[in-house]
Design an enzyme around this catalytic site. Structure first.
Site, PDB file in Angstrom:
ATOM      1  N   SER A 254      -1.287 -25.573  13.825  1.00 19.52           N
ATOM      2  CA  SER A 254      -2.164 -25.104  12.984  1.00 19.52           C
ATOM      3  C   SER A 254      -3.279 -26.534  11.998  1.00 19.52           C
ATOM      4  CB  SER A 254      -1.095 -24.429  11.464  1.00 19.52           C
ATOM      5  OG  SER A 254      -0.555 -25.873  10.780  1.00 19.52           O
TER       6      SER A 254
ATOM      7  N   LYS B  77      -0.314 -29.603   6.315  1.00 18.82           N
ATOM      8  CA  LYS B  77      -1.820 -28.578   4.977  1.00 18.82           C
ATOM      9  C   LYS B  77      -2.320 -29.593   4.686  1.00 18.82           C
ATOM     10  CE  LYS B  77      -0.827 -24.286   6.528  1.00 18.82           C
ATOM     11  NZ  LYS B  77       0.222 -24.338   7.413  1.00 18.82           N
TER      12      LYS B  77
END
Lengths: 217, 217
Positions: free
Chosen positions: B122, B159
DNA sequence: CCAAATACTGTAAATTTATACAGTGTAAAT
DNA sequence: ATTTACACTGTATAAATTTACAGTATTTGG
């Protein structure tokens, strides 16, 4: 038996003093030093140390001076948590850390490992950019597909290494640049070492540079 | 005066032995131990140590046992050469190294720094992939544009961090995934820390994985 | 209540460790 | 040719350090 590895207030003080000695002087204390510091007898110091051994906090080698070793080596590394285990793997007891890293034991490399800073964008497709610090093992044999640091006509470069017989191709990981093709025995060519690792500071500056490249491409 | 900090073969042997003592036992050797190891007199050992002091390799505190300290902390770091200076910056004397790194002083971070391994793709566009070890500073305030480790409903994720008032967006660096939008005060949300660095082993396995992703994209 | 653990003191001896001073022989530098 | 650096030996002493053994007083768990 009491909860075996729980330290009493006093024992924690002694343990703390041992840690301090390590961080301030790079040395464990002698029993005498401990005794003087706390104002008690040498034997009290020894008993405390033996208790810390029993409770698994330190190692003690008898008959030598300063025979105390820390077992949970905080100063030599950073606790590492495995990723994912549900719940709160972080922030809980320090003891839960799986391992402690320091550069040397994270990488599989010879003792002669050294580092070089990267400048330029020729390896950008291999996720290596300006400011990254590469770890280079000069003892490792370069093999096809590895990233190497080489000297070509006195100039150091970082490239993919590809060899076919006596012909060596040094391939940049950036389409902008052309591979260098050279004879393995060429006097002006020398592989300095194989890149075995990388460390990158992800501070504001580095992140901005990264984003700049992403937008440009 | 001779080239002042150049070690003779013998002196290098002594120095090496001191380093070994540190890495094998976490302790500097006593003069006697050095003497026994090399089969010479205690005084010879002391003279050698004093020479190493004079040449700037170690520090010596008299009148205490094991009073030897390493100055260029080889065991705690790796020599780092600045990139480029023409000629042969590598392979020459160890002394030419500009700095020595170890993880802690390479990164600007609080003492509570810890590491987590990355799993998944990710963050691939931020050049972070499976197997990389991220260094996380739990004491640092998350700011827009920084990479953070957060717990969302108990699940840890890495993130980009973006905040607008009370709304926080956790943006993955991979178009395949969608951002997580959450309230700053949401009970199920917590920023564990800010990612301040990364270390990656560039062994065969890691390189193959990197190439696989490159081909796929 | 009793046994065990904690937290010490005190004296003495054994060892380890560091220092001091006086030398020796060889090789390299000026 | 002579000095200096290097690499040691040897003996002796002093100081630092560990160990051994014998106690004391207080607290804690069962």
């Amino acid at each position: 038996m009491t909860r075996s590895n729980q330290l009493t207030t006093r024992q924690a003080e002694i343990y703390r003093a041992i840690c301090d000695s390590f961080s301030e002087r790079g040395l464990p204390p002698t029993l005498q030093e401990l005794a003087t510091k706390f104002g008690f007898n040498v034997n009290a110091a020894k008993e405390h140390v033996l208790t810390l051994v029993k409770k698994g906090y330190v190692k003690y080698t008898p008959h030598i001076s300063r025979g105390i070793e820390l077992l949970q080596k905080k100063p030599a590394g950073i606790p590492v948590y495995g990723f994912v285990p549900a719940g709160h793997p972080f922030m809980s007891q320090e003891n839960l850390a799986e391992t402690f890293v320091n550069v040397e034991n994270y990488l599989t490399a010879s003792r002669d490992l050294f580092g070089v800073y990267v400048k330029g964008d020729s390896m950008i497709e291999a996720e290596i950019g300006t400011g990254d610090l590469l770890f280079v093992d000069p003892k490792q044999e370069p093999k096809n597909g590895r990233i190497v640091v080489a000297l070509v006509e006195g100039e150091p470069t970082v490239k993919w290494f590809e060899q076919d017989g006596n012909t060596v191709r040094l391939v940049p990981a950036n389409k902008k640049y052309k591979p260098i093709v050279i004879d393995r025995h060429d006097e002006n060519f020398k592989v300095v070492g194989v890149v075995v690792g990388m460390i990158r500071a992800l501070d504001k500056k580095r992140i901005d540079e990264m984003l700049k490249y992403r937008k440009a491409s």
